[in-house]
Scaffold this motif. Structure first.
Motif, short mmCIF file in Angstrom:
data_model
loop_
_atom_site.label_atom_id
_atom_site.label_comp_id
_atom_site.label_asym_id
_atom_site.label_seq_id
_atom_site.Cartn_x
_atom_site.Cartn_y
_atom_site.Cartn_z
N ARG A 105 1.28 -1.37 0.18
CA ARG A 105 0.02 -0.17 0.31
C ARG A 105 0.62 0.89 0.02
NH1 ARG A 105 -4.68 -0.70 -2.06
NH2 ARG A 105 -6.31 -2.99 -1.01
N GLY A 106 1.88 1.28 -0.29
CA GLY A 106 2.58 2.71 -0.59
C GLY A 106 2.65 3.64 -1.61
N ALA A 107 2.88 4.84 -1.28
CA ALA A 107 2.66 5.83 -2.76
C ALA A 107 2.56 5.17 -3.89
CB ALA A 107 2.95 6.78 -2.18
N PRO A 108 1.79 5.52 -5.21
CA PRO A 108 2.76 5.50 -5.76
C PRO A 108 4.05 6.56 -6.69
CG PRO A 108 0.38 5.57 -6.15
CD PRO A 108 0.58 6.74 -5.19
N ALA A 109 4.77 5.68 -7.34
CA ALA A 109 5.94 6.19 -8.00
C ALA A 109 6.20 5.72 -8.66
CB ALA A 109 6.44 6.12 -6.47
N ARG A 133 3.46 0.74 -6.67
CA ARG A 133 3.32 1.12 -5.04
C ARG A 133 4.94 0.20 -4.56
NH1 ARG A 133 -1.21 3.42 -3.93
NH2 ARG A 133 -2.86 3.83 -4.96
N ASP A 185 5.91 13.61 -10.44
CA ASP A 185 5.04 13.88 -9.51
C ASP A 185 4.38 12.59 -10.15
OD1 ASP A 185 2.45 14.17 -9.05
OD2 ASP A 185 1.86 16.52 -10.44
N THR A 187 1.90 10.81 -9.31
CA THR A 187 0.60 11.37 -9.74
C THR A 187 -0.69 11.75 -10.42
OG1 THR A 187 0.01 12.65 -7.84
CG2 THR A 187 0.00 10.55 -6.68
#
Length: 204
Positions: A105-109, A133, A185, A187
């Motif tokens: 569940r990490g942030a998208p990168a 993620r 960025d 996202t």
């Protein structure tokens, strides 16, 4: 169980032949008698545990298509089967398994990966970049595309570095600019669904 084994071997055969550009029809190999299967064809032998294990080891290690059984004897097939696939060859019914993208569940990168490896018929270079993620999600997707041997040799990094030699040689200036924007960025609308890959193969 026999049907599951045969379907899985057929899928692995087709995937390997495409991946390594083997100029044989997968179905021809599946029907061909092989010493690997003690003179039987994969269609007959892979319905049973021993034939199935030999075929998985053969393709997982990218060995010659009629390798001796002694070469693959004792090779653990768990190294080449995902947990999800293993569920189909256990005594209990298959259970649902979350994809890595849902588990991590990490942030998208933006992640980049490079592969430089020797194959039976030459050399392969791969550069890839994708929104994910986690690094484990990236490795899962590499394994699905290239198999466990090349996934094992993949170098996965967070972000994008155009000064990396393979990236510099294989990625255009326009694409490099896009990847740098996405890395800043992940996202943004530019990043949504990004999954870039470029591949070079050299015959030996």
């Amino acid at each position: 169980m026999a049907a599951n084994r045969l379907v899985y071997v057929a899928a692995e055969t087709g995937a390997r032949f495409v991946r390594e550009r083997i100029e044989i029809e997968p179905i021809d190999w599946l029907h061909r008698p092989c010493q690997l299967f003690d003179g039987k064809s994969a269609m007959d032998a892979c319905r049973h545990a021993i034939g199935f294990e030999r075929a998985i080891a053969l393709h997982g290690l990218s060995l010659g298509l009629d390798t001796s059984p002694a070469v693959v004897s004792g090779v653990p097939i768990t190294a080449f089967l995902s947990d999800h696939a293993m569920n189909y060859f256990a005594a209990s019914p298959p259970r649902r398994r979350e994809e890595p993208a849902r588990k991590d569940r990490g942030a998208p990168a933006l992640y980049s990966c490079i592969i430089s490896a020797e194959l039976d018929r030459g050399h392969i270079h791969v550069f890839g970049a994708m929104i994910a993620r986690s690094a484990s999600e990236v490795r899962f997707r590499i394994r699905q595309r290239f198999g466990p041997l090349l996934e094992d040799q993949a170098i996965v990094r967070l972000g994008f570095d155009w000064s990396e030699p393979l990236a510099c040689a294989m990625v255009s200036q326009a694409m490099a600019h896009l990847l740098m924007l996405v890395a800043e960025d992940p996202t943004s609308s530019l990043a949504e669904g990004l999954d870039f890959q470029v591949e070079q193969r050299f015959a030996s």
